[in-house]
Motif scaffolding. Structure first.
Motif, PDB file in Angstrom:
ATOM      1  N   SER A   1       0.829  -1.210   0.000  1.00 21.18           N
ATOM      2  CA  SER A   1       0.000   0.000   0.000  1.00 21.18           C
ATOM      3  C   SER A   1       0.862   1.258   0.000  1.00 21.18           C
ATOM      4  N   GLN A   2       1.872   1.284   0.847  1.00 20.14           N
ATOM      5  CA  GLN A   2       2.728   2.469   0.923  1.00 20.14           C
ATOM      6  C   GLN A   2       3.518   2.670  -0.364  1.00 20.14           C
ATOM      7  N   LEU A   3       4.029   1.595  -0.935  1.00 20.33           N
ATOM      8  CA  LEU A   3       4.809   1.722  -2.167  1.00 20.33           C
ATOM      9  C   LEU A   3       3.928   2.163  -3.338  1.00 20.33           C
ATOM     10  N   MET A   4       2.698   1.652  -3.385  1.00 22.66           N
ATOM     11  CA  MET A   4       1.801   2.073  -4.458  1.00 22.66           C
ATOM     12  C   MET A   4       1.481   3.555  -4.349  1.00 22.66           C
ATOM     13  N   GLU A   5       1.326   4.034  -3.118  1.00 22.15           N
ATOM     14  CA  GLU A   5       1.082   5.464  -2.926  1.00 22.15           C
ATOM     15  C   GLU A   5       2.256   6.289  -3.450  1.00 22.15           C
ATOM     16  N   ARG A   6       3.466   5.830  -3.169  1.00 24.68           N
ATOM     17  CA  ARG A   6       4.647   6.537  -3.668  1.00 24.68           C
ATOM     18  C   ARG A   6       4.718   6.481  -5.188  1.00 24.68           C
ATOM     19  N   ALA A   7       4.395   5.306  -5.746  1.00 27.08           N
ATOM     20  CA  ALA A   7       4.450   5.155  -7.199  1.00 27.08           C
ATOM     21  C   ALA A   7       3.445   6.077  -7.881  1.00 27.08           C
ATOM     22  N   LEU A   8       2.227   6.170  -7.323  1.00 24.23           N
ATOM     23  CA  LEU A   8       1.208   7.060  -7.879  1.00 24.23           C
ATOM     24  C   LEU A   8       1.643   8.504  -7.777  1.00 24.23           C
ATOM     25  N   ASP A   9       2.219   8.847  -6.637  1.00 24.57           N
ATOM     26  CA  ASP A   9       2.675  10.218  -6.422  1.00 24.57           C
ATOM     27  C   ASP A   9       3.781  10.585  -7.413  1.00 24.57           C
ATOM     28  N   ALA A  10       4.685   9.625  -7.664  1.00 25.33           N
ATOM     29  CA  ALA A  10       5.811   9.887  -8.561  1.00 25.33           C
ATOM     30  C   ALA A  10       5.452   9.692 -10.034  1.00 25.33           C
ATOM     31  N   GLY A  11       4.300   9.065 -10.293  1.00 21.62           N
ATOM     32  CA  GLY A  11       3.934   8.762 -11.671  1.00 21.62           C
ATOM     33  C   GLY A  11       4.869   7.749 -12.316  1.00 21.62           C
ATOM     34  N   ASP A  12       5.427   6.854 -11.499  1.00 22.94           N
ATOM     35  CA  ASP A  12       6.398   5.864 -11.982  1.00 22.94           C
ATOM     36  C   ASP A  12       5.654   4.640 -12.507  1.00 22.94           C
ATOM     37  N   ARG A  13       5.471   4.576 -13.811  1.00 22.79           N
ATOM     38  CA  ARG A  13       4.690   3.499 -14.423  1.00 22.79           C
ATOM     39  C   ARG A  13       5.361   2.131 -14.266  1.00 22.79           C
ATOM     40  N   GLN A  14       6.685   2.105 -14.355  1.00 20.63           N
ATOM     41  CA  GLN A  14       7.377   0.822 -14.223  1.00 20.63           C
ATOM     42  C   GLN A  14       7.208   0.267 -12.805  1.00 20.63           C
ATOM     43  N   ALA A  15       7.343   1.129 -11.821  1.00 19.48           N
ATOM     44  CA  ALA A  15       7.150   0.688 -10.440  1.00 19.48           C
ATOM     45  C   ALA A  15       5.719   0.213 -10.226  1.00 19.48           C
TER      46      ALA A  15
ATOM     47  N   GLY B   1      -7.211  19.788  -8.187  1.00 21.71           N
ATOM     48  CA  GLY B   1      -6.915  19.136  -9.459  1.00 21.71           C
ATOM     49  C   GLY B   1      -5.718  18.213  -9.405  1.00 21.71           C
ATOM     50  N   SER B   2      -5.211  17.925  -8.203  1.00 20.92           N
ATOM     51  CA  SER B   2      -4.040  17.060  -8.047  1.00 20.92           C
ATOM     52  C   SER B   2      -4.453  15.591  -8.068  1.00 20.92           C
ATOM     53  N   LYS B   3      -4.023  14.884  -9.102  1.00 22.37           N
ATOM     54  CA  LYS B   3      -4.355  13.463  -9.199  1.00 22.37           C
ATOM     55  C   LYS B   3      -3.722  12.658  -8.061  1.00 22.37           C
ATOM     56  N   PRO B   4      -2.439  12.884  -7.732  1.00 25.30           N
ATOM     57  CA  PRO B   4      -1.857  12.132  -6.600  1.00 25.30           C
ATOM     58  C   PRO B   4      -2.614  12.370  -5.298  1.00 25.30           C
ATOM     59  N   ALA B   5      -3.029  13.615  -5.054  1.00 24.23           N
ATOM     60  CA  ALA B   5      -3.774  13.901  -3.822  1.00 24.23           C
ATOM     61  C   ALA B   5      -5.120  13.184  -3.825  1.00 24.23           C
ATOM     62  N   ARG B   6      -5.770  13.161  -4.991  1.00 25.00           N
ATOM     63  CA  ARG B   6      -7.066  12.470  -5.092  1.00 25.00           C
ATOM     64  C   ARG B   6      -6.901  10.968  -4.868  1.00 25.00           C
ATOM     65  N   GLU B   7      -5.841  10.390  -5.471  1.00 23.41           N
ATOM     66  CA  GLU B   7      -5.584   8.959  -5.284  1.00 23.41           C
ATOM     67  C   GLU B   7      -5.340   8.646  -3.818  1.00 23.41           C
ATOM     68  N   MET B   8      -4.565   9.490  -3.146  1.00 25.48           N
ATOM     69  CA  MET B   8      -4.253   9.261  -1.740  1.00 25.48           C
ATOM     70  C   MET B   8      -5.500   9.404  -0.879  1.00 25.48           C
ATOM     71  N   TYR B   9      -6.323  10.385  -1.198  1.00 24.62           N
ATOM     72  CA  TYR B   9      -7.571  10.593  -0.465  1.00 24.62           C
ATOM     73  C   TYR B   9      -8.481   9.369  -0.619  1.00 24.62           C
ATOM     74  N   GLU B  10      -8.584   8.845  -1.826  1.00 21.44           N
ATOM     75  CA  GLU B  10      -9.431   7.675  -2.062  1.00 21.44           C
ATOM     76  C   GLU B  10      -8.917   6.449  -1.317  1.00 21.44           C
ATOM     77  N   ARG B  11      -7.596   6.294  -1.242  1.00 25.30           N
ATOM     78  CA  ARG B  11      -7.025   5.158  -0.506  1.00 25.30           C
ATOM     79  C   ARG B  11      -7.289   5.328   0.991  1.00 25.30           C
ATOM     80  N   ALA B  12      -7.288   6.561   1.457  1.00 27.49           N
ATOM     81  CA  ALA B  12      -7.622   6.810   2.864  1.00 27.49           C
ATOM     82  C   ALA B  12      -9.052   6.355   3.153  1.00 27.49           C
TER      83      ALA B  12
END
Length: 353
Positions: free
Chosen positions: A136-150, A304-315
């Motif tokens: 869960s934590q790594l996926m949050e970082r990957a979404l935040d960084a936009g790292d598709r390979q990760a 309009g921040s996609k990483p923030a929205r993703e993190m909020y939804e995971r919360a």
């Protein structure tokens, strides 16, 4: 195992929380570096530092058992490690390397003894709980960084974890364990990619947030706190010191790993405090989250921040899991889930400030 325990174990196989980011980042089949390649002092020092990371990981695993032989051998491994550091500080790099290799050998022996003391079914439960939170934590970082390979590694990792859960329910524990190991291998690859791409600003934020978590946990521990909780918190503080040292020395990967370890140790220390949470305290945490999330929702949407929205939804997902666990009478899991929800909500707020 009774019906309720079987259901709970199966449920936590993917949903379990807490148990140290480095447990899977640094564990597993990490090959030794041949002595012939150790021509420089920096290489030997890096080898010794990795030995220290492995010892921290082993301490968490061995601590889950009551195996006296495993603890004794791990203590010997720690003594050898301290000796290797002393030799290195005196410029005796070859001698330091030899002692560090002996420390690793003893450490792996202690791990084998600990694993033999644990039933395979219990080992699966513990690893699955560790996997879920770390993933869960790594996926949050990957979404935040936009790292598709990760993210690809993490999705494949999760697929293997799902297969592990299916094999567990079918009673094939050996295959379930193998699938979890494969999931861990893929997750470690994602972790290495994310560590390499961590910005100094993000790392500073991670370290500061973890420091505040440790301080809050220390304040919550009273004189009658679980001794293991106090020990775990001390280990969290030690790991955070190493994280700061890694950052100061220009090693962001090590700093990120140590920060993750410190955070999980602090969370676990908090979960061990006392005899366990009561339903009323968990319910208060749920209500506090609902109040916070209601204030944050509009700001996240308007940013309009996609990483923030993703993190909020995971919360929100963790909040739902907490409510489900509370309804099922699993107060410990409910508390871990709602704490994770609060943490994710805080990270979402940080991203829109």
């Amino acid at each position: 195992m009774d019906t309720r325990t079987c259901h709970r174990t199966g449920r936590t196989l993917i949903k379990g929380v807490v148990f140290g980011l480095l447990a899977l980042v640094t564990a597993g089949s990490i090959p030794d570096i041949a002595v012939a390649q150790m021509s420089g002092g920096e290489q030997v020092e890096a080898y010794i530092e990795r030995t220290e990371e492995l010892l921290i990981w082993a301490r968490g695993l061995v601590g889950e058992t009551q195996s006296v032989p495993a603890r004794r051998v791990l203590s010997q491994a720690a003594d050898l490690h301290h000796r290797s550091r002393g030799l290195m500080s005196r410029g005796m790099k070859l001698e330091a390397l030899g002692v560090s290799r002996r420390s690793r050998a003893a450490m792996w022996h202690s791990v084998r003894l600990a694993r033999e003391a644990m039933g395979l079914e219990e080992r699966i439960r513990i690893r699955a709980e560790r996997f879920s939170d770390q993933h869960s934590q790594l996926m949050e970082r990957a979404l935040d960084a936009g790292d598709r390979q990760a993210m690809d590694f993490l999705r494949r990792s999760e697929n293997n974890a799902v297969r592990a859960r299916e094999q567990y329910h079918q009673g094939d524990f050996k295959l379930s364990w193998k699938m979890l190991e494969k999931a861990g291998d893929l997750m470690r690859r994602a972790a290495r990619l994310l560590a390499d791409g961590t910005s100094p600003e993000r790392l500073e934020l991670e370290i500061d947030r973890t420091r505040m978590l440790i301080e809050r946990t220390r304040e919550s521990l009273d004189n009658d706190a679980n001794p293991r909780a106090r020990k775990m918190l001390a280990e969290a503080e030690e790991a955070l010191v190493r994280a700061r040292d890694g950052m100061d020395r220009g090693h962001p990967g090590r700093a990120l790993q140590m920060t993750g370890l410190a955070r999980q140790l602090a969370i676990r220390a908090a979960s061990l405090d006392g005899t366990g949470p009561d339903d009323a305290s968990v319910q208060r945490q749920l209500e506090r989250f609902d109040d916070r999330s209601g204030r944050v929702a509009d700001r996240v949407r308007d940013s309009g921040s996609k990483p923030a929205r993703e993190m909020y939804e995971r919360a929100l997902q963790h909040r739902t899991r907490a409510a489900e666990a509370l309804a099922n009478g699993d107060g410990e899991l409910a508390l871990r889930q709602i704490r994770a929800a609060h943490d994710l909500l805080g990270q979402a707020e940080d991203l829109i400030r």
